[in-house]
Design an enzyme around this catalytic site. Structure first.
Site, PDB file in Angstrom:
ATOM      1  N   HIS A   1       0.786  -1.235   0.000  1.00 52.58           N
ATOM      2  CA  HIS A   1       0.000   0.000   0.000  1.00 52.58           C
ATOM      3  C   HIS A   1       0.821   1.290   0.000  1.00 52.58           C
ATOM      4  O   HIS A   1       0.323   2.345  -0.416  1.00 52.58           O
ATOM      5  CB  HIS A   1      -0.925   0.005   1.232  1.00 52.58           C
ATOM      6  CG  HIS A   1      -2.191   0.784   1.029  1.00 52.58           C
ATOM      7  ND1 HIS A   1      -2.256   1.932   0.277  1.00 52.58           N
ATOM      8  CD2 HIS A   1      -3.445   0.584   1.496  1.00 52.58           C
ATOM      9  CE1 HIS A   1      -3.491   2.382   0.280  1.00 52.58           C
ATOM     10  NE2 HIS A   1      -4.232   1.596   1.000  1.00 52.58           N
TER      11      HIS A   1
ATOM     12  N   TYR B   1     -14.815   5.920   8.155  1.00 52.98           N
ATOM     13  CA  TYR B   1     -13.770   6.359   7.219  1.00 52.98           C
ATOM     14  C   TYR B   1     -14.179   5.966   5.812  1.00 52.98           C
ATOM     15  O   TYR B   1     -14.417   4.797   5.532  1.00 52.98           O
ATOM     16  CB  TYR B   1     -12.451   5.680   7.603  1.00 52.98           C
ATOM     17  CG  TYR B   1     -11.230   6.045   6.779  1.00 52.98           C
ATOM     18  CD1 TYR B   1     -10.200   6.773   7.349  1.00 52.98           C
ATOM     19  CD2 TYR B   1     -11.090   5.638   5.452  1.00 52.98           C
ATOM     20  CE1 TYR B   1      -9.057   7.097   6.611  1.00 52.98           C
ATOM     21  CE2 TYR B   1      -9.969   5.960   4.711  1.00 52.98           C
ATOM     22  CZ  TYR B   1      -8.953   6.688   5.297  1.00 52.98           C
ATOM     23  OH  TYR B   1      -7.833   7.014   4.570  1.00 52.98           O
TER      24      TYR B   1
ATOM     25  N   THR C   1      -4.790  10.625  -0.674  1.00 55.24           N
ATOM     26  CA  THR C   1      -6.159  10.424  -0.185  1.00 55.24           C
ATOM     27  C   THR C   1      -6.512  11.428   0.912  1.00 55.24           C
ATOM     28  O   THR C   1      -5.645  12.063   1.500  1.00 55.24           O
ATOM     29  CB  THR C   1      -6.346   9.007   0.390  1.00 55.24           C
ATOM     30  OG1 THR C   1      -5.448   8.819   1.490  1.00 55.24           O
ATOM     31  CG2 THR C   1      -6.104   7.949  -0.662  1.00 55.24           C
TER      32      THR C   1
END
Length: 780
Positions: A473, A589, A602
């Site tokens: 990630h 979230y 993000t």
């Protein structure tokens, strides 16, 4: 050893008669062709740098400017207002050039300076235009004149076909919101989640923070924003991802799935051949910048493409305190794992990308290789699945030299990692739902040692031809990997294709050297650490509860007919489902992107709002339909507004996160920031966007529907929910939680989501319930 001898371009022996030189023309030919490919890539990169360096102008526009200036000079007019004459006076070559030559050179210099100035002016104008975001907040069909003029100017400046990175220097920098606005939005977001006393306490902490420490931290943050390209991204990458010492498997890595209903071939080697080929074709497009820049759907507004740079040839190397992302310029091979053995598979030969059939041939050689793993080799990948610090210590001590370093380099420098799994996965058998859940868990963590979780992404090809990927990630977010995976699936199925017997197409050069088996010398101390890391990873994997299900009752088509945003609809359904599941609301979230800005990643949309909670409470209290209907639309509008604020740099959480990082650098404590950043996200959600629908012909081939992907739960007592809106009539959900929490159950929550989706649609359209009863076959 024949291949090893061929790899030597020349050999020589000393004899009484002199030196006897032996040349291998095949090896020399391969060296020449490989060098030719490298030079072609260098020239292509230089050409692309020039093209994107002058965007939104074109290199040929320089010639136009030169000709225009020369023409005006020929007509006895001086457009430079005396500057050309000044340049001529100061030319160092004035003695060796004729008067005409001096004039032409002066015109060329002036024209080049004028051209560069025009480029900078155009780029500045484009940057100003792309900084305008009010258009996002205007109602559909009620566009202001200002926005219409703005859109026309953006189209004019973007009319020339751009390369992948052409817009990078024209994208605006992420703005730093004001402390006051961020705190107001934060307090508004937590109000429905706290009791009266709790909210008053947080209000007091926020006020104290704003008056005392907040403004001081804000000044440092603004200073960073002036200096850095993006004030968030480097800290986000380092402190959220690279400094984490817990396992990245499940906690950070995520997965992507194959087609839901079809598998293009059941031959494992053939599927691997086409998949690897498609991935290298995508890499070629990235390297040549032939991919179109991503844009906001339905607009010409570009998104930042910086995350594409580290997609291939990248690995996350462990450190004792922080990991490091390493990226190499190029790699002509992939690392392959099969039944405990590691191989290096070259996919280029003499500068040529192997055909899919040749890669299938090489993969089959690996599958047919009967050699056993060397001691400690089979579960070596568990080091990448366990805690980071022990892996860093083992790497430093035992993988820094010799055969282990050479083999580890082959894995880390590979374009990507491939696992040839000996299991069969997919929606199959008598219980397809259970098998689908097992498929998700397999991609998320596998056996905890048969994936290399540090690679930018690992492709998994199963025994029955199903495939998928696991992505690290830190280097990029899910939309970047989703774009790659969409291209791969579409290229595999629709462009490369298979023969009637399920093999790849193309010819085979049978003289290809076999894949290289990697060698290891794994001492007992490393094997003991492998066992410890595997135990940690296995406990984590066993605790994950995954549930994947396609929701077929309706999709975005019906939702849009109700004049609602599909994403807002799904988010409200998740709020309703969570309230029914747990009897309360939680901090939610939802990942939003900030790629409207340079190097943006993000931002968090706090989906649990005052409006969404009011709607859920009213619906569950059985209030009249008209009132609930109004509250639903109000909550959906609020969610859309929150999403737009997050996209345009006015979010809450990244700003507070960066203020917290500054406070740590300064060595000061903030009770407010400490509490905010320790709040658990019990419902973590993300929509996987479909970005290249034109690659999939769902009208003629509706069975080629992607399942999307998912991730593990963020909180020990919470849920992770990923969803992909496929076409007009389907939404696929991926739900995860932990077995160790008695209050969570992925299957139960999945049922709650389905029911909430149905209840919301029934509220919007009462006839929908009757229509569903009349068509029971459509229900899953």
């Amino acid at each position: 050893m024949a291949e090893a001898h061929q790899a030597v371009a020349f050999q020589f022996t000393i004899t009484p008669e002199g030196i006897d030189l032996h040349l291998s023309y095949q090896a020399l030919s391969q060296i020449y062709l490989s060098g030719l490919r490298s030079w072609k890539k260098r020239i292509s990169r230089i050409k692309n740098r020039i093209i994107k360096g002058v965007y939104p102008a074109s290199p040929s526009s320089w010639l136009f400017v030169v000709i225009a200036i020369l023409a005006t000079m020929y007509m006895q007019s001086d457009p430079s207002m005396g500057l050309i004459a000044k340049i001529r006076e100061h030319l160092p070559l004035s003695l060796s050039l004729s008067a005409q030559g001096q004039t032409v050179l002066s015109v060329l210099l002036f024209s080049t300076l004028l051209w560069l100035s025009l480029i900078l002016a155009l780029r500045f104008c484009l940057k100003l235009l792309l900084s305008y975001h009010r258009w996002m907040f205007e109602l559909h069909g009620r566009i202001s004149t200002k926005t219409k003029v703005w859109a026309t100017l953006v189209r004019l400046l973007s009319s020339r076909k751009p390369l992948l990175y052409s817009y990078q220097t024209s994208l605006p920098h992420l703005p730093v919101p004001s402390i006051k606005d961020t705190l107001e939005r934060y307090l508004e977001s937590v109000k429905p989640l706290l009791d009266v006393d709790g909210f008053q306490r947080m209000t007091r902490l926020a006020a104290e923070f704003e008056k005392s420490l907040g403004n001081r931290l804000q000044k440092y943050l603004k200073l960073k924003a002036l200096w850095a390209t993006n004030y968030v991204s480097d800290w986000w990458e380092e402190y959220v991802y690279l400094r984490s010492r817990s396992p990245i498997m499940v906690n950070s890595n995520y997965y992507g799935m194959d087609f839901l209903y079809v598998t293009p071939t059941s031959t494992q080697a053939a599927r691997a051949g086409n998949t690897i080929t498609a991935l290298f074709l995508y890499r070629r497009k990235v390297n040549r910048e032939e991919l179109n820049p991503s844009r906001i759907p339905g607009t010409v507004i570009p998104l930042c493409a910086a995350q594409c740079e580290r997609m291939f040839n990248t690995t996350r190397t462990p450190g004792e305190e922080t990991d490091v992302l390493q990226h190499w310029q190029d790699s002509e091979f992939v690392a392959v794992y099969h039944r405990g053995r590691y191989f290096r598979l070259w996919v280029y030969r003499a500068g040529r990308l192997l055909s899919p059939r040749e890669i299938q041939y090489q993969i089959q050689r690996i599958l047919d290789d009967p050699s056993p793993p060397s001691p400690g080799e089979d579960k070596l990948g568990a080091l990448t699945a366990g805690n980071r610090t022990p892996w860093a210590q083992m790497r430093k001590q035992f993988f820094s030299s010799g055969v282990n370093k050479r083999s580890l380099d082959c894995i880390e420098k590979a374009a990507f990692f491939v696992t040839l799994d000996d299991q069969e996965e997919g929606m199959m058998g008598e219980n397809p739902s259970v098998n689908l859940d097992r498929y998700a868990k397999s991609l998320l963590h596998g056996k905890c040692y048969d994936r290399w979780f540090d690679k930018s992404f690992s492709v998994v090809v199963y025994k029955n031809g199903k495939n998928g990927l696991n992505a690290e990630h830190s280097w990029a977010d899910a939309p970047i990997v989703a774009h790659l995976w969409e291209f791969t699936l579409a290229t595999d199925a629709f462009h490369l294709g298979y023969t009637a017997d399920g093999n790849c197409k193309g010819e085979i050069e049978h003289s290809l050297p076999p894949p290289q088996r990697l060698s290891w010398d794994i001492p007992l101390q490393v094997q003991m650490q492998v066992s410890e890391s595997l135990a940690v990873a296995q406990a984590l994997a066993d605790d994950v509860d995954c549930h994947v299900f396609p929701f077929r009752e309706f999709g975005k088509g019906r939702i849009k007919k109700m004049k609602l945003s599909p994403d807002s609809f799904v988010q409200l359904a998740l709020q309703l489902a969570y309230y029914r599941d747990r009897g309360t609301f939680c901090l939610t979230y939802e990942a939003s992107m900030t790629r409207l800005f340079r190097e943006g990643r993000t931002e968090t949309v706090r989906s649990s709002s005052n409006e969404s909670c009011a709607f859920v409470l009213a619906l569950e209290a059985g209030e009249d339909r008209e009132h609930c209907h109004k509250l639903l639309r109000k909550a959906a509008e609020k969610h859309q507004n929150l999403y737009r604020l997050a996209m345009t740099g006015s979010g809450i959480d990244r700003h507070l996160f960066c203020l917290y990082v500054v406070s740590k650098y300064l060595g000061v404590e903030s009770p407010f920031l400490k509490e905010v950043l320790s709040e658990p996200w019990r419902l973590s959600t993300s929509q996987t966007p479909v970005q290249q629908m034109e690659l999939f012909d769902l009208v003629n081939h509706p069975e080629f529907i992607s399942l999307g992907g998912g991730f593990g739960p963020v909180a020990d007592d919470g849920y992770g929910v990923s969803y992909i809106i496929m076409g007009e009539e389907m939404i696929n959900f991926h739900v995860s939680c932990k077995h160790s929490c008695t209050e969570t159950d992925s299957h139960k929550f999945g049922s709650q989501i389905s029911q909430a989706m149905m209840d919301l649609m029934t509220l919007l359209n009462p006839d929908f319930k009757e229509a569903t009863k009349a068509n029971p076959d459509k229900q899953s």
